[in-house]
Design a protein around this motif. Sequence first.
Motif, PDB file in Angstrom:
ATOM      1  N   SER A 107      46.178  23.870  19.142  1.00 25.90           N
ATOM      2  CA  SER A 107      47.641  23.967  19.134  1.00 25.90           C
ATOM      3  C   SER A 107      48.254  22.629  19.506  1.00 25.90           C
ATOM      4  CB  SER A 107      48.128  25.077  20.062  1.00 25.90           C
ATOM      5  OG  SER A 107      47.260  25.276  21.105  1.00 25.90           O
ATOM      6  N   TRP A 108      47.533  21.854  20.315  1.00 18.77           N
ATOM      7  CA  TRP A 108      48.070  20.535  20.671  1.00 18.77           C
ATOM      8  C   TRP A 108      48.150  19.641  19.418  1.00 18.77           C
ATOM      9  CZ3 TRP A 108      44.989  16.023  20.437  1.00 18.77           C
ATOM     10  CH2 TRP A 108      45.682  14.876  20.783  1.00 18.77           C
ATOM     11  N   GLN A 109      47.087  19.647  18.593  1.00 18.36           N
ATOM     12  CA  GLN A 109      47.141  18.824  17.364  1.00 18.36           C
ATOM     13  C   GLN A 109      48.301  19.295  16.479  1.00 18.36           C
ATOM     14  OE1 GLN A 109      43.083  19.712  16.364  1.00 18.36           O
ATOM     15  NE2 GLN A 109      42.419  17.596  16.567  1.00 18.36           N
ATOM     16  N   LEU A 110      48.438  20.628  16.361  1.00 20.11           N
ATOM     17  CA  LEU A 110      49.484  21.194  15.507  1.00 20.11           C
ATOM     18  C   LEU A 110      50.876  20.817  15.997  1.00 20.11           C
ATOM     19  CD1 LEU A 110      48.362  24.849  14.735  1.00 20.11           C
ATOM     20  CD2 LEU A 110      48.830  23.041  13.085  1.00 20.11           C
ATOM     21  N   ASP A 111      51.046  20.828  17.312  1.00 21.53           N
ATOM     22  CA  ASP A 111      52.381  20.644  17.873  1.00 21.53           C
ATOM     23  C   ASP A 111      52.753  19.191  18.112  1.00 21.53           C
ATOM     24  OD1 ASP A 111      52.607  23.343  17.900  1.00 21.53           O
ATOM     25  OD2 ASP A 111      52.103  23.590  20.017  1.00 21.53           O
ATOM     26  N   HIS A 112      51.810  18.305  17.908  1.00 24.48           N
ATOM     27  CA  HIS A 112      52.046  16.893  18.219  1.00 24.48           C
ATOM     28  C   HIS A 112      52.451  16.213  16.904  1.00 24.48           C
ATOM     29  CE1 HIS A 112      51.688  13.620  20.923  1.00 24.48           C
ATOM     30  NE2 HIS A 112      50.739  13.012  20.269  1.00 24.48           N
ATOM     31  N   PRO A 113      53.777  15.966  16.709  1.00 25.82           N
ATOM     32  CA  PRO A 113      54.249  15.523  15.379  1.00 25.82           C
ATOM     33  C   PRO A 113      53.546  14.270  14.872  1.00 25.82           C
ATOM     34  CG  PRO A 113      56.102  15.819  16.916  1.00 25.82           C
ATOM     35  CD  PRO A 113      54.856  16.093  17.697  1.00 25.82           C
ATOM     36  N   ALA A 114      53.157  13.374  15.777  1.00 24.37           N
ATOM     37  CA  ALA A 114      52.552  12.107  15.326  1.00 24.37           C
ATOM     38  C   ALA A 114      51.234  12.326  14.594  1.00 24.37           C
ATOM     39  CB  ALA A 114      52.332  11.190  16.521  1.00 24.37           C
ATOM     40  N   ARG A 115      50.570  13.499  14.809  1.00 23.99           N
ATOM     41  CA  ARG A 115      49.304  13.752  14.137  1.00 23.99           C
ATOM     42  C   ARG A 115      49.497  14.272  12.714  1.00 23.99           C
ATOM     43  NH1 ARG A 115      44.857  13.508  17.421  1.00 23.99           N
ATOM     44  NH2 ARG A 115      43.883  13.365  15.387  1.00 23.99           N
ATOM     45  N   GLY A 116      50.745  14.635  12.397  1.00 22.73           N
ATOM     46  CA  GLY A 116      51.063  14.977  11.012  1.00 22.73           C
ATOM     47  C   GLY A 116      50.549  16.308  10.513  1.00 22.73           C
ATOM     48  N   PHE A 117      50.311  17.285  11.412  1.00 20.44           N
ATOM     49  CA  PHE A 117      49.895  18.629  10.983  1.00 20.44           C
ATOM     50  C   PHE A 117      51.090  19.589  10.944  1.00 20.44           C
ATOM     51  CE2 PHE A 117      45.943  17.093  13.039  1.00 20.44           C
ATOM     52  CZ  PHE A 117      45.011  17.429  12.084  1.00 20.44           C
ATOM     53  N   SER A 118      52.187  19.196  11.581  1.00 19.26           N
ATOM     54  CA  SER A 118      53.259  20.154  11.869  1.00 19.26           C
ATOM     55  C   SER A 118      54.310  20.220  10.766  1.00 19.26           C
ATOM     56  CB  SER A 118      53.946  19.762  13.178  1.00 19.26           C
ATOM     57  OG  SER A 118      55.041  20.599  13.412  1.00 19.26           O
ATOM     58  N   PHE A 119      54.589  21.463  10.310  1.00 21.60           N
ATOM     59  CA  PHE A 119      55.705  21.583   9.369  1.00 21.60           C
ATOM     60  C   PHE A 119      56.995  21.919  10.115  1.00 21.60           C
ATOM     61  CE2 PHE A 119      55.204  26.054   9.848  1.00 21.60           C
ATOM     62  CZ  PHE A 119      53.846  26.325   9.732  1.00 21.60           C
ATOM     63  N   ARG A 120      56.887  22.107  11.418  1.00 21.32           N
ATOM     64  CA  ARG A 120      58.087  22.438  12.219  1.00 21.32           C
ATOM     65  C   ARG A 120      58.771  21.184  12.718  1.00 21.32           C
ATOM     66  NH1 ARG A 120      54.670  26.508  14.278  1.00 21.32           N
ATOM     67  NH2 ARG A 120      55.115  28.443  13.188  1.00 21.32           N
ATOM     68  N   GLN A 121      57.963  20.147  13.018  1.00 15.90           N
ATOM     69  CA  GLN A 121      58.535  18.900  13.530  1.00 15.90           C
ATOM     70  C   GLN A 121      58.135  17.776  12.586  1.00 15.90           C
ATOM     71  OE1 GLN A 121      56.370  20.059  17.137  1.00 15.90           O
ATOM     72  NE2 GLN A 121      57.935  18.898  18.218  1.00 15.90           N
ATOM     73  N   ASP A 122      59.069  16.855  12.387  1.00 18.32           N
ATOM     74  CA  ASP A 122      58.818  15.779  11.426  1.00 18.32           C
ATOM     75  C   ASP A 122      57.845  14.739  11.997  1.00 18.32           C
ATOM     76  OD1 ASP A 122      59.079  14.602   9.014  1.00 18.32           O
ATOM     77  OD2 ASP A 122      60.903  13.481   9.531  1.00 18.32           O
TER      78      ASP A 122
END
Length: 316
Positions: A107-122
């Motif tokens: 969830s940390w990778q998903l929620d960390h926008p800089a890693r680029g997995f998140s469609f919720r945060q740019d």
Amino acid sequence: MVCDTLPCHVPVLLTEVLAALEPRRGGWFVDGTVGLGGHSEALLAAGARVLAIDRDAEALHYAAVRLAKYADRVQFVHDDFRSLKKILSRLGWGQVAGILVDLGVSSWQLDHPARGFSFRQDGPLDMRMDVCQTLTAADIVNTWGEAELATLIRQWGEERYAGRVARAIVTARRQAPILTTGRLAELVRQVVPTCGPHRRDPATRTFQALRIAVNRELEGLETFVSEATDVLAPGGRFVALTFHSLEDRIIKHALRREAGIPDGDTPVNEKGQRLVPKPRLRLLHRRPVVPMAAEVTANPRARSAKLRSAERLPPA
Ligand SMILES: C[S@@+](CC[C@H](N)C(=O)[O-])C[C@H]1O[C@@H](n2cnc3c(N)ncnc32)[C@H](O)[C@@H]1O
């Protein structure tokens, strides 16, 4: 798990993982996906020694901080768990008492926008678990042909509107390269309706497909189960947590094959008899273990989790 200073990932099916691995038996346990160290922390607290592997160097750093008090019983390796045999031989180790893989991203990778997995945060359209590799999601989105993109999104995202998404991507990138998760998510939302009982974000499936492709998540999983069986000591336990049907199907078939249970893919001889290999594993449960309602309420990300486990049989 304490989440005040370190990034947090609540370990899924923790009680069930411990019950299957039985860390009190002693010996070395491999956590092939240590992530932020949630499962490893519980294994170490139960007295185990842990070989902690992750292909994400940043996750390993946080795991090392979290597990610092067990430093004399944990060894960290930055690698892919699919290279387990090579890792063990590099370390000069023989068999291990248990192996855990908790597949996918934390969830940390998903929620960390800089890693680029998140469609919720740019953030940058990246999605690499191991930032040493070169291929990113932006490379795929901006260079693959429309048909290839549609196939990828259909097969690995199980997205019925894959054709529409691929067309939208190819049209949009003619204006300017698609370089951010926010722009890609918006494009997908414009062509895929929100539906289903959970009203999931329409971008979920396209992002899953890209993540799987960037990290080659499904490649070599079946071989990994076979190699994990090779290195398990008799009585040793194997546990896999999966979060979508594509990876679960591979783990299920691989475990059944090692357990000598025939299925549709089992080869047949000229007399029509199924050529079932000698069992090397015993399944601990016929059906996957899934989280109780209370766990899903407390940690919604656990909702699609499935635990499959098996025990190494003594050599014939
Ligand atoms: C779901 S998280 C694991 C969370 C962990 N069990 C915990 O409780 O904190 C998955 C982790 O596995 C890593 N990972 C995924 N595939 C991997 C692979 N093939 N080899 C090594 N690490 C991998 C990811 O980088 C991520 O950190």
